[in-house]
Enzyme design. Structure first.
Site, PDB file in Angstrom:
ATOM      1  N   GLY A  27       0.773  -1.243   0.000  1.00 41.96           N
ATOM      2  CA  GLY A  27       0.000   0.000   0.000  1.00 41.96           C
ATOM      3  C   GLY A  27       0.804   1.293   0.000  1.00 41.96           C
ATOM      4  N   TYR A 168      -9.780   3.266  15.940  1.00 42.88           N
ATOM      5  CA  TYR A 168      -8.941   3.687  14.802  1.00 42.88           C
ATOM      6  C   TYR A 168      -8.906   5.217  14.709  1.00 42.88           C
ATOM      7  CZ  TYR A 168      -7.176   4.137  10.005  1.00 42.88           C
ATOM      8  OH  TYR A 168      -6.428   4.477   8.890  1.00 42.88           O
ATOM      9  N   LYS A 172      -5.566   7.718  15.177  1.00 42.30           N
ATOM     10  CA  LYS A 172      -5.045   8.628  14.152  1.00 42.30           C
ATOM     11  C   LYS A 172      -5.024  10.074  14.651  1.00 42.30           C
ATOM     12  CE  LYS A 172      -4.008   5.544  11.104  1.00 42.30           C
ATOM     13  NZ  LYS A 172      -2.587   5.317  10.763  1.00 42.30           N
TER      14      LYS A 172
HETATM   15  N1  LIG Z   1      -5.926   2.992   2.731  1.00 39.97           N
HETATM   16  C1  LIG Z   1      -6.542   4.073   3.225  1.00 39.97           C
HETATM   17  O1  LIG Z   1      -7.624   4.477   2.781  1.00 39.97           O
HETATM   18  C2  LIG Z   1      -5.898   4.859   4.332  1.00 39.97           C
HETATM   19  C3  LIG Z   1      -6.452   6.100   4.633  1.00 39.97           C
HETATM   20  C4  LIG Z   1      -5.874   6.853   5.647  1.00 39.97           C
HETATM   21  C5  LIG Z   1      -4.783   6.374   6.324  1.00 39.97           C
HETATM   22  N2  LIG Z   1      -4.270   5.156   6.005  1.00 39.97           N
HETATM   23  C6  LIG Z   1      -3.102   4.711   6.769  1.00 39.97           C
HETATM   24  O2  LIG Z   1      -2.033   4.493   5.879  1.00 39.97           O
HETATM   25  C7  LIG Z   1      -1.140   3.530   6.443  1.00 39.97           C
HETATM   26  C8  LIG Z   1      -0.863   2.451   5.393  1.00 39.97           C
HETATM   27  O3  LIG Z   1      -2.094   1.761   5.142  1.00 39.97           O
HETATM   28  P1  LIG Z   1      -2.400   1.021   3.772  1.00 39.97           P
HETATM   29  O4  LIG Z   1      -3.745   1.429   3.350  1.00 39.97           O
HETATM   30  O5  LIG Z   1      -1.255   1.164   2.862  1.00 39.97           O
HETATM   31  O6  LIG Z   1      -2.562  -0.478   4.324  1.00 39.97           O
HETATM   32  P2  LIG Z   1      -1.819  -1.833   3.942  1.00 39.97           P
HETATM   33  O7  LIG Z   1      -2.485  -2.861   4.776  1.00 39.97           O
HETATM   34  O8  LIG Z   1      -1.746  -1.982   2.471  1.00 39.97           O
HETATM   35  O9  LIG Z   1      -0.324  -1.602   4.480  1.00 39.97           O
HETATM   36  C9  LIG Z   1      -0.012  -1.533   5.840  1.00 39.97           C
HETATM   37  C10 LIG Z   1       1.304  -2.254   6.049  1.00 39.97           C
HETATM   38  O10 LIG Z   1       1.669  -2.104   7.433  1.00 39.97           O
HETATM   39  C11 LIG Z   1       2.178  -3.350   7.880  1.00 39.97           C
HETATM   40  N3  LIG Z   1       2.023  -3.482   9.317  1.00 39.97           N
HETATM   41  C12 LIG Z   1       0.866  -3.568  10.006  1.00 39.97           C
HETATM   42  N4  LIG Z   1       1.122  -3.727  11.313  1.00 39.97           N
HETATM   43  C13 LIG Z   1       2.477  -3.756  11.444  1.00 39.97           C
HETATM   44  C14 LIG Z   1       3.352  -3.913  12.554  1.00 39.97           C
HETATM   45  N5  LIG Z   1       2.867  -4.098  13.796  1.00 39.97           N
HETATM   46  N6  LIG Z   1       4.679  -3.873  12.337  1.00 39.97           N
HETATM   47  C15 LIG Z   1       5.174  -3.724  11.083  1.00 39.97           C
HETATM   48  N7  LIG Z   1       4.390  -3.577  10.000  1.00 39.97           N
HETATM   49  C16 LIG Z   1       3.059  -3.599  10.180  1.00 39.97           C
HETATM   50  C17 LIG Z   1       1.358  -4.407   7.146  1.00 39.97           C
HETATM   51  O11 LIG Z   1       2.022  -5.662   7.145  1.00 39.97           O
HETATM   52  C18 LIG Z   1       1.210  -3.777   5.776  1.00 39.97           C
HETATM   53  O12 LIG Z   1       2.246  -4.182   4.899  1.00 39.97           O
HETATM   54  C19 LIG Z   1      -1.824   3.007   7.693  1.00 39.97           C
HETATM   55  O13 LIG Z   1      -1.281   3.656   8.822  1.00 39.97           O
HETATM   56  C20 LIG Z   1      -3.269   3.403   7.496  1.00 39.97           C
HETATM   57  O14 LIG Z   1      -3.951   3.548   8.719  1.00 39.97           O
HETATM   58  C21 LIG Z   1      -4.799   4.389   5.026  1.00 39.97           C
END
Ligand SMILES: NC(=O)c1ccc[n+]([C@@H]2O[C@H](COP(=O)([O-])OP(=O)(O)OC[C@H]3O[C@@H](n4cnc5c(N)ncnc54)[C@H](O)[C@@H]3O)[C@@H](O)[C@H]2O)c1
Length: 262
Positions: A27, A168, A172
């Protein structure tokens, strides 16, 4: 007029810098890690995944002509983070950039949520960012410079309609204020700390088959009428990390397609 010799495009150049990115196996973290390499940085890739996520990221970084190392570690573990930073500096050089994107999401009505579910999410999303920044800043303070970007969320500013994820949202909001607090603690020691708050973004977190109905709603609710691509998180991250943002610290940059305007 003052100095006009400033080379504006060069402001975004990350050549010679060493970065660490948590959540680099998927991601937003994965795409930003590749983006930093495309701008010239060598990048340590940290994730707890056991699939080939990190190897995929590393392959793209090699293709960009930069170096990377893969670190399987959990951001809730302080010792693992200290080791990760030490390995990064030993193999790539002095740490100057960090992006903390590791995070998890889940939902449950607040009145039914078990303490374990609340705590497990807080441990990753809030304590994990605290411990990551602490380990990174210890190296950056020693090196006399650094820039950190934490990935928060627009959920730290608004409550997502229809999603029961109080833990959540609170995690944040915590990341945003934690980052402002770090920014002020380290403001006179060469370290800047900012957050990016993405809106709905097409990643595995949001595009699981069972989410397809939800995805449509996310698109409709966003003023730009679509979700963000992970590509659209790269520019904001490079900006905040780079010299282009040399006077920017303690800021939360919403990258949400206009969501928080309405
Ligand atoms: N996708 C969205 O719409 C969105 C929106 C706002 C914020 N975010 C934030 O963006 C960030 C990335 O999310 P994403 O959407 O790319 O999700 P994703 O699930 O694709 O990627 C998250 C990554 O974090 C890793 N991870 C999770 N827990 C972990 C830990 N304890 N130690 C090490 N690695 C860990 C996972 O293995 C994964 O590879 C997150 O913090 C999420 O809350 C996402």
């Amino acid at each position: 007029m003052s100095d006009v010799t400033l080379n504006a495009p060069k402001l975004f150049d990350l050549s010679g810098q060493v970065a660490i990115v948590t959540g680099a196996g998927s991601g937003i973290g994965q795409r930003i890690a590749i983006g930093l390499a495309q701008c010239g940085a060598d990048v340590a890739l940290l994730d707890r995944r056991s699939d080939d996520g990190l190897a995929t990221t590393a392959g793209h970084i090699r293709a960009a002509g930069r170096r990377s190392i893969e670190i399987a570690a959990d951001v809730t573990n302080k010792g693992s983070l200290a080791n990760a930073v030490a390995r990064t500096e030993a193999e790539l050089g002095p740490l100057s950039l960090a992006v903390n994107a590791a995070g998890i999401a889940n939902a449950n009505p607040a009145e039914e949520m078990e303490e374990d579910q609340y705590q497990a999410l807080m441990d990753v999303n809030l304590k994990g960012v605290f411990l990551s920044c602490q380990a990174e800043a210890r190296a950056m303070l020693k090196n006399g410079r650094g820039s950190i970007v934490n990935i928060a969320s627009m959920s730290g500013v608004i409550v997502n309609r229809g999603l029961n994820q109080a833990h959540y949202n609170a995690s944040k909001a915590g990341v945003i204020h934690l980052s402002k607090s770090f920014a002020m603690e380290w403001v006179d020691r060469g370290i800047r700390v900012n957050t990016i708050s993405p809106g709905y973004t097409a990643t595995p977190m949001n595009t699981r088959p069972e989410m397809i109905h939800q995805t449509k709603l996310f698109e409709e609710q966003t003023p730009m009428q679509r979700m963000a691509s992970v590509n659209e998180m790269v520019g904001p991250a490079v900006f905040l990390l780079s010299e282009a943002a040399s006077f920017v610290t303690g800021v939360d940059l919403l990258v949400d397609g206009g969501f928080c305007c309405w």
